[in-house]
Design a protein around this motif. Structure first.
Motif, PDB file in Angstrom:
ATOM      1  N   ALA A   4       0.848  -1.193   0.000  1.00  0.00           N
ATOM      2  CA  ALA A   4       0.000   0.000   0.000  1.00  0.00           C
ATOM      3  C   ALA A   4       0.881   1.239   0.000  1.00  0.00           C
ATOM      4  O   ALA A   4       1.800   1.344   0.794  1.00  0.00           O
ATOM      5  N   PRO A   5       0.647   2.193  -0.903  1.00  0.00           N
ATOM      6  CA  PRO A   5       1.559   3.334  -1.034  1.00  0.00           C
ATOM      7  C   PRO A   5       1.621   4.216   0.205  1.00  0.00           C
ATOM      8  O   PRO A   5       2.685   4.672   0.567  1.00  0.00           O
ATOM      9  N   ALA A   6       0.512   4.482   0.851  1.00  0.00           N
ATOM     10  CA  ALA A   6       0.527   5.387   2.005  1.00  0.00           C
ATOM     11  C   ALA A   6      -0.323   4.772   3.105  1.00  0.00           C
ATOM     12  O   ALA A   6      -1.490   5.101   3.268  1.00  0.00           O
ATOM     13  N   PRO A   7       0.260   3.860   3.864  1.00  0.00           N
ATOM     14  CA  PRO A   7      -0.539   3.125   4.846  1.00  0.00           C
ATOM     15  C   PRO A   7      -1.039   4.047   5.960  1.00  0.00           C
ATOM     16  O   PRO A   7      -0.410   5.033   6.296  1.00  0.00           O
ATOM     17  N   ILE A   8      -2.160   3.681   6.513  1.00  0.00           N
ATOM     18  CA  ILE A   8      -2.739   4.416   7.633  1.00  0.00           C
ATOM     19  C   ILE A   8      -2.304   3.722   8.923  1.00  0.00           C
ATOM     20  O   ILE A   8      -2.549   2.532   9.086  1.00  0.00           O
ATOM     21  N   TRP A  17       5.438   3.272  12.367  1.00  0.00           N
ATOM     22  CA  TRP A  17       5.447   4.478  11.534  1.00  0.00           C
ATOM     23  C   TRP A  17       6.115   5.649  12.244  1.00  0.00           C
ATOM     24  O   TRP A  17       6.716   6.501  11.588  1.00  0.00           O
ATOM     25  N   GLU A  18       6.022   5.705  13.566  1.00  0.00           N
ATOM     26  CA  GLU A  18       6.770   6.737  14.282  1.00  0.00           C
ATOM     27  C   GLU A  18       8.269   6.503  14.113  1.00  0.00           C
ATOM     28  O   GLU A  18       9.052   7.448  14.053  1.00  0.00           O
ATOM     29  N   GLY A  19       8.654   5.236  14.025  1.00  0.00           N
ATOM     30  CA  GLY A  19      10.058   4.914  13.783  1.00  0.00           C
ATOM     31  C   GLY A  19      10.520   5.346  12.407  1.00  0.00           C
ATOM     32  O   GLY A  19      11.555   6.010  12.266  1.00  0.00           O
ATOM     33  N   PHE A 121      14.669   5.366   3.732  1.00  0.00           N
ATOM     34  CA  PHE A 121      13.295   5.775   3.996  1.00  0.00           C
ATOM     35  C   PHE A 121      12.868   6.780   2.939  1.00  0.00           C
ATOM     36  O   PHE A 121      13.585   7.744   2.657  1.00  0.00           O
ATOM     37  N   VAL A 122      11.711   6.520   2.353  1.00  0.00           N
ATOM     38  CA  VAL A 122      11.227   7.308   1.231  1.00  0.00           C
ATOM     39  C   VAL A 122       9.843   7.826   1.592  1.00  0.00           C
ATOM     40  O   VAL A 122       8.969   7.057   2.006  1.00  0.00           O
ATOM     41  N   THR A 123       9.640   9.121   1.431  1.00  0.00           N
ATOM     42  CA  THR A 123       8.334   9.685   1.781  1.00  0.00           C
ATOM     43  C   THR A 123       7.325   9.341   0.697  1.00  0.00           C
ATOM     44  O   THR A 123       7.611   9.370  -0.503  1.00  0.00           O
ATOM     45  N   ARG A 124       6.130   8.992   1.164  1.00  0.00           N
ATOM     46  CA  ARG A 124       5.049   8.605   0.255  1.00  0.00           C
ATOM     47  C   ARG A 124       3.764   9.009   0.952  1.00  0.00           C
ATOM     48  O   ARG A 124       3.415   8.435   1.977  1.00  0.00           O
ATOM     49  N   GLN A 127       3.501   9.245   5.021  1.00  0.00           N
ATOM     50  CA  GLN A 127       4.350   8.295   5.727  1.00  0.00           C
ATOM     51  C   GLN A 127       5.733   8.225   5.105  1.00  0.00           C
ATOM     52  O   GLN A 127       5.935   8.591   3.951  1.00  0.00           O
ATOM     53  N   TRP A 128       6.653   7.719   5.916  1.00  0.00           N
ATOM     54  CA  TRP A 128       7.978   7.360   5.418  1.00  0.00           C
ATOM     55  C   TRP A 128       8.008   5.852   5.304  1.00  0.00           C
ATOM     56  O   TRP A 128       7.841   5.150   6.300  1.00  0.00           O
TER      57      TRP A 128
END
Ligand SMILES: [Zn+2]
Length: 141
Positions: A4-8, A17-19, A121-124, A127-128
């Motif tokens: 999924a490109p931008a997970p919730i 995700w905080e990591g 880590f890549v921003t999408r 999220q990263w």
């Protein structure tokens, strides 16, 4: 299937995700049997253990390539038009993770199974996402 490109984030994945937002790869470890695991869940996935004595840890970000597919379908909503390498990597700590490979052309001759990888880590979206590139310090491993 692409990740999924931008997970919730959910309560179980918020720490993950905080990591990544801090450029840390965090996964869980069972303190009863000592095994790392992924995806996040509140108890050890080993059915012979199943302990709920689990903790979050920052792992090395080193992995090996276990399998991959080259996805030629673009993701126009993220302006991704180049072919994507969708990979299963095995973290040095043991768990497998579905991810993308970056920093290498989608050429099977360059994608050697078991090759050493390092996390990036890549921003999408918001999220990263953890993605992996070929290890640059292979000679020292
Ligand atoms: Zn366990």
């Amino acid at each position: 299937m692409a990740p999924a490109p931008a997970p919730i984030p959910t309560p179980e994945t918020r720490e993950f995700w905080e990591g990544t937002a801090r450029r840390e790869l965090r996964i869980q470890r069972c303190t009863a049997c000592g095994k790392h695991y992924f995806h996040p869940r509140p108890f050890c996935p080993d059915p012979t253990c199943a302990s709920d004595a689990v903790e979050w840890t920052v792992v090395s970000g080193r992995a090996r390539l276990s399998s991959y597919v080259i996805n030629h379908r673009p993701l126009p909503m993220f302006e991704v038009t180049e072919p994507q390498i969708i990979a299963i990597v095995t973290l040095d700590e043991g768990p497998r993770m579905m991810t993308n490979l970056i920093g290498v052309d989608p050429d099977p001759e360059l994608l050697v199974l078991n090759m050493p990888l390092e996390v990036d880590f890549v921003t999408r979206g918001e999220q990263w996402l953890p993605m992996f590139h070929p290890a640059v310090e292979e000679a020292r491993r």
